[in-house]
Design an enzyme around this catalytic site. Structure first.
Site, PDB file in Angstrom:
ATOM      1  N   GLU A 217      -2.972 -54.592  39.915  1.00  0.00           N
ATOM      2  CA  GLU A 217      -2.113 -53.423  39.681  1.00  0.00           C
ATOM      3  C   GLU A 217      -0.701 -53.726  40.176  1.00  0.00           C
ATOM      4  O   GLU A 217      -0.514 -54.492  41.121  1.00  0.00           O
ATOM      5  CB  GLU A 217      -2.641 -52.218  40.481  1.00  0.00           C
ATOM      6  CG  GLU A 217      -3.552 -51.299  39.722  1.00  0.00           C
ATOM      7  CD  GLU A 217      -2.846 -50.470  38.642  1.00  0.00           C
ATOM      8  OE1 GLU A 217      -1.761 -50.864  38.177  1.00  0.00           O
ATOM      9  OE2 GLU A 217      -3.400 -49.442  38.267  1.00  0.00           O
TER      10      GLU A 217
ATOM     11  N   ASP B  44      -0.593 -45.895  44.461  1.00  0.00           N
ATOM     12  CA  ASP B  44       0.159 -44.747  44.958  1.00  0.00           C
ATOM     13  C   ASP B  44      -0.848 -43.764  45.575  1.00  0.00           C
ATOM     14  O   ASP B  44      -1.256 -43.939  46.728  1.00  0.00           O
ATOM     15  CB  ASP B  44       0.914 -44.171  43.746  1.00  0.00           C
ATOM     16  CG  ASP B  44       1.941 -43.132  44.087  1.00  0.00           C
ATOM     17  OD1 ASP B  44       2.004 -42.729  45.250  1.00  0.00           O
ATOM     18  OD2 ASP B  44       2.684 -42.698  43.193  1.00  0.00           O
TER      19      ASP B  44
ATOM     20  N   LYS C 201       0.139 -50.290  31.573  1.00  0.00           N
ATOM     21  CA  LYS C 201       1.012 -51.380  31.247  1.00  0.00           C
ATOM     22  C   LYS C 201       1.642 -52.041  32.467  1.00  0.00           C
ATOM     23  O   LYS C 201       2.048 -53.196  32.425  1.00  0.00           O
ATOM     24  CB  LYS C 201       2.179 -50.856  30.377  1.00  0.00           C
ATOM     25  CG  LYS C 201       1.788 -50.084  29.157  1.00  0.00           C
ATOM     26  CD  LYS C 201       3.082 -49.756  28.346  1.00  0.00           C
ATOM     27  CE  LYS C 201       2.813 -48.887  27.152  1.00  0.00           C
ATOM     28  NZ  LYS C 201       2.730 -47.449  27.488  1.00  0.00           N
ATOM     29  N   GLY C 202       1.802 -51.263  33.532  1.00  0.00           N
ATOM     30  CA  GLY C 202       2.637 -51.692  34.668  1.00  0.00           C
ATOM     31  C   GLY C 202       2.317 -53.074  35.226  1.00  0.00           C
ATOM     32  O   GLY C 202       3.208 -53.783  35.679  1.00  0.00           O
TER      33      GLY C 202
ATOM     34  N   VAL D 124      10.247 -46.587  42.845  1.00  0.00           N
ATOM     35  CA  VAL D 124      10.530 -47.990  42.511  1.00  0.00           C
ATOM     36  C   VAL D 124      10.337 -48.287  41.025  1.00  0.00           C
ATOM     37  O   VAL D 124       9.442 -47.731  40.384  1.00  0.00           O
ATOM     38  CB  VAL D 124       9.676 -48.968  43.352  1.00  0.00           C
ATOM     39  CG1 VAL D 124      10.265 -49.161  44.725  1.00  0.00           C
ATOM     40  CG2 VAL D 124       8.233 -48.516  43.448  1.00  0.00           C
TER      41      VAL D 124
END
Ligand code: PRP
Length: 180
Positions: A98, A102, A42-43, A152
């Protein structure tokens, strides 16, 4: 925004400017080539919604949703597809969008799958990049901000499902997640 819980890292105005820059670069690079923008739910949805409106060449879009890898798949980097693309990507130029890269495990896996499906090219655009956390050799082609290893949230990024609606990218204060 609850400023007792977060510190603002990038304001909505700063992000708007950055997204404009990224949109211009992408438009110039894909001019006359055709472009399919793929958002990873979802980000990415907030960033993607803004980014595509800064792209001024013909484009299509689609979404994928993948499960976060659990402890067992962390070493293999295997990610489960929860929602796949709706259409074939054969012969298309795919730009994966995206919110954050990470460890790189998610994008490494997704890029591999997309390449196997016969697309012409796969590139990656992320708003945030945390290279210090990388465990897979993913190098995004378009990066908004390179950030240190901080927690974050906001602008689509969550902590335990919350904060995605914050218009700024914020650092979550340790007092919030230490209490959980
Ligand atoms: C976040 C982000 C990427 C992934 C990056 O998604 O949106 O998909 O983690 O991490 P990696 O580089 O270590 O693989 P998350 O699993 O938090 O799900 P969400 O997008 O639904 O918030």
């Amino acid at each position: 925004m609850n400023l007792e819980e977060v510190d603002v890292l990038y304001t909505a105005e700063e992000i708007r400017e950055k997204v404009k820059e990224l949109g211009s670069k992408i438009s110039a690079d894909y001019e006359g080539e055709g472009l399919l923008v793929v958002g990873i739910l979802k980000g990415a949805f907030v960033f993607m919604a803004d980014l595509i409106r800064e792209i001024d060449i013909p484009m299509e879009l689609d979404f994928m949703s993948v499960s976060s890898y659990g402890a067992s798949s962390e070493t293999s980097g295997e990610v489960r597809i929860m929602k796949d693309l709706d259409f074939s990507i054969e012969g298309k130029n795919v730009l994966v969008v995206e919110d954050i890269v990470d460890t790189g495990l998610t994008l490494n896996y997704i890029s591999k799958i997309l390449k196997q499906r016969g697309c012409s090219s796969v590139k990656i655009c992320c708003l945030l990049d945390k290279p210090s956390r990388r465990r897979s050799p993913v190098i995004p082609d378009y990066i908004g901000y390179t950030i240190p290893d901080q927690f974050v949230v906001g602008y689509g990024l969550d902590y335990a499902g919350h904060y995605r609606n914050y218009p700024a990218v914020c650092i979550l204060k340790p007092s919030v997640y230490m209490n959980d």
